[in-house]
Scaffold this motif. Structure first.
Motif, PDB file in Angstrom:
ATOM      1  N   TYR A 140      -8.736  51.116 -43.392  1.00 43.61           N
ATOM      2  CA  TYR A 140      -9.347  51.852 -44.503  1.00 43.61           C
ATOM      3  C   TYR A 140      -8.277  52.573 -45.322  1.00 43.61           C
ATOM      4  N   ARG A 141      -7.377  53.273 -44.640  1.00 42.13           N
ATOM      5  CA  ARG A 141      -6.318  54.005 -45.350  1.00 42.13           C
ATOM      6  C   ARG A 141      -5.371  53.043 -46.070  1.00 42.13           C
ATOM      7  N   ALA A 142      -5.070  51.919 -45.420  1.00 38.11           N
ATOM      8  CA  ALA A 142      -4.152  50.951 -46.031  1.00 38.11           C
ATOM      9  C   ALA A 142      -4.754  50.300 -47.278  1.00 38.11           C
ATOM     10  N   ALA A 143      -6.097  50.222 -47.321  1.00 38.63           N
ATOM     11  CA  ALA A 143      -6.766  49.574 -48.452  1.00 38.63           C
ATOM     12  C   ALA A 143      -6.951  50.498 -49.647  1.00 38.63           C
ATOM     13  N   LEU A 144      -6.807  51.807 -49.452  1.00 32.32           N
ATOM     14  CA  LEU A 144      -7.037  52.756 -50.542  1.00 32.32           C
ATOM     15  C   LEU A 144      -5.989  52.598 -51.640  1.00 32.32           C
ATOM     16  N   PRO A 145      -6.386  52.753 -52.892  1.00 29.24           N
ATOM     17  CA  PRO A 145      -5.425  52.669 -54.004  1.00 29.24           C
ATOM     18  C   PRO A 145      -4.321  53.712 -53.830  1.00 29.24           C
ATOM     19  N   GLY A 146      -3.120  53.332 -54.175  1.00 26.86           N
ATOM     20  CA  GLY A 146      -2.006  54.259 -54.095  1.00 26.86           C
ATOM     21  C   GLY A 146      -1.288  54.250 -52.769  1.00 26.86           C
ATOM     22  N   ASN A 147      -1.843  53.547 -51.784  1.00 24.69           N
ATOM     23  CA  ASN A 147      -1.166  53.464 -50.498  1.00 24.69           C
ATOM     24  C   ASN A 147       0.137  52.677 -50.654  1.00 24.69           C
ATOM     25  N   VAL A 148       1.213  53.250 -50.184  1.00 25.59           N
ATOM     26  CA  VAL A 148       2.530  52.629 -50.333  1.00 25.59           C
ATOM     27  C   VAL A 148       3.155  52.429 -48.957  1.00 25.59           C
ATOM     28  N   SER A 149       3.576  51.230 -48.682  1.00 23.57           N
ATOM     29  CA  SER A 149       4.284  50.943 -47.433  1.00 23.57           C
ATOM     30  C   SER A 149       5.666  50.399 -47.770  1.00 23.57           C
ATOM     31  N   ARG A 150       6.561  50.495 -46.833  1.00 24.46           N
ATOM     32  CA  ARG A 150       7.931  50.000 -47.024  1.00 24.46           C
ATOM     33  C   ARG A 150       8.223  48.968 -45.942  1.00 24.46           C
ATOM     34  N   PRO A 151       7.679  47.765 -46.108  1.00 20.08           N
ATOM     35  CA  PRO A 151       7.837  46.747 -45.068  1.00 20.08           C
ATOM     36  C   PRO A 151       9.286  46.333 -44.885  1.00 20.08           C
ATOM     37  N   LEU A 152       9.611  45.982 -43.664  1.00 19.69           N
ATOM     38  CA  LEU A 152      10.951  45.520 -43.336  1.00 19.69           C
ATOM     39  C   LEU A 152      11.287  44.271 -44.138  1.00 19.69           C
ATOM     40  N   ALA A 153      12.456  44.254 -44.769  1.00 19.68           N
ATOM     41  CA  ALA A 153      12.916  43.080 -45.523  1.00 19.68           C
ATOM     42  C   ALA A 153      13.845  42.260 -44.632  1.00 19.68           C
ATOM     43  N   VAL A 154      13.626  40.970 -44.611  1.00 24.32           N
ATOM     44  CA  VAL A 154      14.468  40.070 -43.814  1.00 24.32           C
ATOM     45  C   VAL A 154      15.674  39.673 -44.655  1.00 24.32           C
ATOM     46  N   ASP A 155      16.886  39.963 -44.154  1.00 22.78           N
ATOM     47  CA  ASP A 155      18.119  39.596 -44.856  1.00 22.78           C
ATOM     48  C   ASP A 155      18.662  38.297 -44.275  1.00 22.78           C
ATOM     49  N   TYR A 156      18.829  37.312 -45.152  1.00 24.52           N
ATOM     50  CA  TYR A 156      19.312  36.013 -44.695  1.00 24.52           C
ATOM     51  C   TYR A 156      20.814  35.885 -44.927  1.00 24.52           C
ATOM     52  N   GLU A 157      21.329  34.762 -44.530  1.00 25.92           N
ATOM     53  CA  GLU A 157      22.749  34.468 -44.716  1.00 25.92           C
ATOM     54  C   GLU A 157      23.120  34.622 -46.195  1.00 25.92           C
ATOM     55  N   GLY A 158      24.354  35.084 -46.454  1.00 24.65           N
ATOM     56  CA  GLY A 158      24.782  35.414 -47.814  1.00 24.65           C
ATOM     57  C   GLY A 158      24.575  34.302 -48.820  1.00 24.65           C
ATOM     58  N   VAL A 159      24.839  33.065 -48.441  1.00 23.44           N
ATOM     59  CA  VAL A 159      24.689  31.928 -49.357  1.00 23.44           C
ATOM     60  C   VAL A 159      23.233  31.776 -49.777  1.00 23.44           C
ATOM     61  N   ILE A 160      22.322  31.942 -48.815  1.00 17.94           N
ATOM     62  CA  ILE A 160      20.893  31.810 -49.107  1.00 17.94           C
ATOM     63  C   ILE A 160      20.435  32.937 -50.027  1.00 17.94           C
ATOM     64  N   GLU A 161      20.879  34.151 -49.735  1.00 24.20           N
ATOM     65  CA  GLU A 161      20.500  35.293 -50.566  1.00 24.20           C
ATOM     66  C   GLU A 161      20.983  35.117 -52.006  1.00 24.20           C
ATOM     67  N   GLU A 162      22.187  34.586 -52.175  1.00 29.92           N
ATOM     68  CA  GLU A 162      22.731  34.374 -53.524  1.00 29.92           C
ATOM     69  C   GLU A 162      21.908  33.327 -54.271  1.00 29.92           C
ATOM     70  N   ALA A 163      21.500  32.245 -53.582  1.00 34.57           N
ATOM     71  CA  ALA A 163      20.691  31.198 -54.213  1.00 34.57           C
ATOM     72  C   ALA A 163      19.328  31.752 -54.634  1.00 34.57           C
ATOM     73  N   VAL A 164      18.751  32.620 -53.812  1.00 32.44           N
ATOM     74  CA  VAL A 164      17.455  33.224 -54.142  1.00 32.44           C
ATOM     75  C   VAL A 164      17.593  34.120 -55.363  1.00 32.44           C
ATOM     76  N   ARG A 165      18.697  34.872 -55.443  1.00 29.05           N
ATOM     77  CA  ARG A 165      18.913  35.755 -56.596  1.00 29.05           C
ATOM     78  C   ARG A 165      19.026  34.965 -57.897  1.00 29.05           C
ATOM     79  N   MET A 166      19.534  33.742 -57.818  1.00 28.77           N
ATOM     80  CA  MET A 166      19.644  32.911 -59.024  1.00 28.77           C
ATOM     81  C   MET A 166      18.269  32.524 -59.574  1.00 28.77           C
ATOM     82  N   VAL A 167      17.323  32.342 -58.690  1.00 26.86           N
ATOM     83  CA  VAL A 167      16.021  31.779 -59.069  1.00 26.86           C
ATOM     84  C   VAL A 167      14.956  32.845 -59.282  1.00 26.86           C
ATOM     85  N   GLU A 168      15.047  33.960 -58.564  1.00 27.11           N
ATOM     86  CA  GLU A 168      13.943  34.922 -58.534  1.00 27.11           C
ATOM     87  C   GLU A 168      13.533  35.458 -59.912  1.00 27.11           C
TER      88      GLU A 168
END
Length: 695
Positions: A162-190
């Motif tokens: 219920y609390r998670a569904a309310l407007p304005g609820n903000v979470s900071r989910p863990l971001a998965v960091d991949y190998e540098g080459v993959i991250e650079e390729a994603v930055r080119m396209v995103e």
């Protein structure tokens, strides 16, 4: 302004108790299965919390969201495009590390996530402790611990959602960091992906999938969202640049995918090490000892046959008396109905059509079907609840591999024991279209509940009691088990033939999880087996049997040249039927029993007594005398059992095949394959016995 209701997606690996949570919250009897993909279509239910409506969507159980199977695609697409306000990912506390893979993949798609750690009672019993606070801190989203089977923690789960569904609820989910080459390729396209999808889905995740070469996400974006990424020139140019960059750094699509998977697995291991404390390193020792017997090469199959034999023996021995009681009650009602029609002065044809035709057929089906189902389904559900059915698939996997079929076909066979239509729907758990068709075409070789009463009656009448010193029920059970084993053998044989002819191919690999053994919940089993299975199948049979009874009565009472339509049909079929060890009335009964297998024996009886309607027989001995007086021998009984095992599916099953395959061609093949097999086997058996002078 708040929405009228919130949509909550319920995700998780198979066997984590996801459907139990769904049932507990919504009050619906959604079936709980112990194997992957039992719920392929999204089941929906409603519940209320704090005067707010929630629509809970139970999406398919899956180990991953990488869209390499039907379940993964359905689950991923709903989380991405179904616009749930909250996604609840259910994890198993006894094997949290493995479940975290799905949690981390979900966090890449959406931050509106609540992690529900279920089976805390099982974890406590195995001396495993989960530090929920550490887990929540690492994942960056709310974490709730529950024991769904006992209801513990479900209120807290609803409050957190219920609390998670309310407007304005903000979470900071863990971001998965991949190998540098993959991250650079994603930055080119995103940036171009963000421009195209207009923030309607997570642009970083979509860019990762595009760079990885996941064509299914392109198709889903086009079909569901209307985004045609292929024809976007700027995005296509960026994507080509990113892939060239990856190739220059020795990172093709396969290497990239492996790197992504290993990164997620390593992160899951790291989080599990911090959040899970196991005080007993031998917590799985009991399950392993049991599996050393039930899944061993030496004892696995004998144990499986013994357990199924015990289920059938209890069904055979326990069904007779209740069947007589129910029949007595229903035919007592028939007498009252007859008195009512006589009192009302109704014409004889109306009484015959409604009472002797419709009601009597319906009464026979109910009295014959209900007792075996009321015994068989709860016993079978206990094996399911214990976690034994996946062991059956494990034991049978090697046989299906040799038949070039899929190991999960063993599970669809188990579903077919209750209803072949249910077994056909269960074939959705098989990812390969080729192997799914093989399982669909051969599912009818498993006798459904509608055929069991006839098999039980015939084996008891003509075989039971023929072996001195052995109880009737034991002999009948052995005969029934022999029929089941023959059905399995024919399933494997026809699967091999299909895979070598019209459905050529090699068997695919798959993951089959052996869940921990769990104490069955008898109350839940009784409710589920009675309402979800017994009454459902009985209701379906009754809906078909009632109009079929009227049609059969009409055929038995309309005469041409002094012979009924039923008699004319039987006479036409007689020469062919004799070649199969049957007679014309038996073959006619199978044809007229197309709507429901349960009415085959009643039609035979009605044809033999020549009354134009079904008759009530006082006992199996009376049925035996009737059959023998019309020329039945042990060979007739054997051929009837063989043809009952191997003939065309009932109308409901064929209609289900048509809906599942979306093809009249495969529906026709599913009709012809078992029918031609049954004709061939019966012909060979009948002619061989006659040549040897044994029948």
């Amino acid at each position: 302004m708040m929405a009228d209701h919130f949509v909550v997606a319920l995700a998780g690996n198979p066997n984590v108790g996801k459907s139990t949570i769904f049932n507990s919250l919504t009050g619906l009897n959604q079936h709980t299965g112990n194997w992957p993909g039992k719920t392929v279509a999204n089941a929906r239910g409603k519940y209320r919390h704090k005067d707010k409506s929630f629509i809970l969507v139970d999406i398919p159980g899956t180990y991953s969201l990488m869209a390499s199977s039907v379940e993964e695609t359905v689950a991923r697409d709903f989380i991405c495009f179904g616009e749930p306000d909250v996604t609840v990912v259910v994890a198993d506390a006894t094997c949290l590390e493995r479940n975290l893979n799905l949690v981390l993949q979900t966090l890449e798609i959406t931050g509106n996530v609540v992690v529900c750690v279920n089976l805390l009672d099982e974890a406590e019993r195995k001396e495993i402790k989960i530090d929920l606070k550490v887990l929540q801190a690492r994942l960056g989203v709310p974490v709730v611990g529950v024991s769904a089977r006992s209801g513990r923690g479900l209120n807290q789960l609803m409050e957190t959602v219920y609390r998670a569904a309310l407007p304005g609820n903000v979470s900071r989910p863990l971001a998965v960091d991949y190998e540098g080459v993959i991250e650079e390729a994603v930055r080119m396209v995103e940036p171009e992906v963000r421009r195209t999808v207009q923030n309607k889905i997570n642009s970083r995740w979509a860019a990762l999938k595009l760079v990885e070469g996941d064509h299914s996400i392109i198709k889903s974006l086009r079909d569901i969202m209307g985004f045609d990424l292929i024809n976007d020139a700027i995005l296509a140019n960026r994507l080509a640049t990113a892939r060239k960059f990856l190739q220059e750094n020795n990172c093709d699509s396969d290497v990239m995918r492996d790197s992504i998977v290993s990164t997620i697995v390593s992160l899951a291991e790291e989080i599990a090490r911090e959040a899970v404390i196991s005080e007993n390193q031998k917590f799985n020792s009991r399950d392993r000892k049991i599996d050393s017997i039930l899944t061993s090469r030496r004892y696995g199959l004998p144990a499986m046959i013994t357990l199924l034999g015990l289920v059938f023996w209890l069904t055979v021995t326990g069904a007779n008396y209740p069947s007589e009681v129910i029949a007595g009650f229903l035919f007592w009602i028939e007498e009252r109905l007859t008195e009512f029609f006589q009192w009302a002065g109704s014409p004889p044809w109306l009484h015959g059509l409604l009472v002797e035709g419709m009601y009597r057929t319906l009464a026979w089906v109910v009295s014959v079907m209900l007792p075996p189902m009321a015994i068989f389904f709860p016993l079978f559900t206990i094996l399911e609840d214990l976690g034994y059915l996946p062991r059956v698939a494990f034991n049978m996997d090697n046989f299906f591999k040799k038949a070039h079929a899929h190991g999960k076909q063993a599970l669809t066979m188990c579903m077919g024991f209750g209803c072949n239509a249910a077994g056909i729907i269960g074939c959705r758990i098989i990812d390969s279209p080729r192997e799914r068709l093989i399982a669909t075409i051969t599912n009818n070789f498993v006798p459904c509940n509608g055929r069991f009463p006839a098999l039980i009656a015939i084996s008891t009448i003509f075989v039971g009691g023929t072996v001195p010193g052995i109880p009737n029920s034991v002999v009948s059970t052995c005969v029934l088990m022999s029929v089941i084993i023959l059905g399995v053998f024919m399933t494997l044989l026809i699967s091999r033939i299909l895979s070598a002819t019209i459905l050529k191919g090699l068997p695919s690999s798959f993951i089959l999880e052996l869940p921990p053994y769990r104490k069955p919940q008898i109350g839940r089993i009784l409710v589920r087996s009675v309402f979800d299975r017994t009454l459902f199948v009985l209701g379906r049979a009754a809906c078909i049997a009632a109009p079929a009874g009227m049609a059969i009565w009409v055929m038995a009472n309309i005469t041409i040249g002094g012979v009924s339509l039923l008699g004319h049909g039987a006479g036409f079929l007689q020469p062919f039927a004799l070649l199969l060890g049957l007679d014309g009335y038996i073959l006619m009964a199978f044809i007229l029993g197309f709507p429901a297998n349960e009415i085959v024996i009643p039609i035979i009886i009605m044809s033999y007594v020549s009354t134009g309607s079904l008759v009530e027989l006082d006992s199996l001995e009376a049925l035996r005398q009737l059959l023998i007086s019309h020329g039945w021998t042990w060979l007739t009984a054997v051929c009837v059992m063989l043809f009952s095992l191997m003939h065309f599916p009932c109308g409901t099953t064929l209609w289900t095949i048509k809906k599942e395959t979306q093809s009249w061609k495969w529906t026709l093949i599913s009709f012809l394959v078992p029918t031609l097999t049954g004709i061939t086997v019966c012909f060979i058996v009948a002619q061989t016995v006659r040549m040897l002078g044994l029948g």
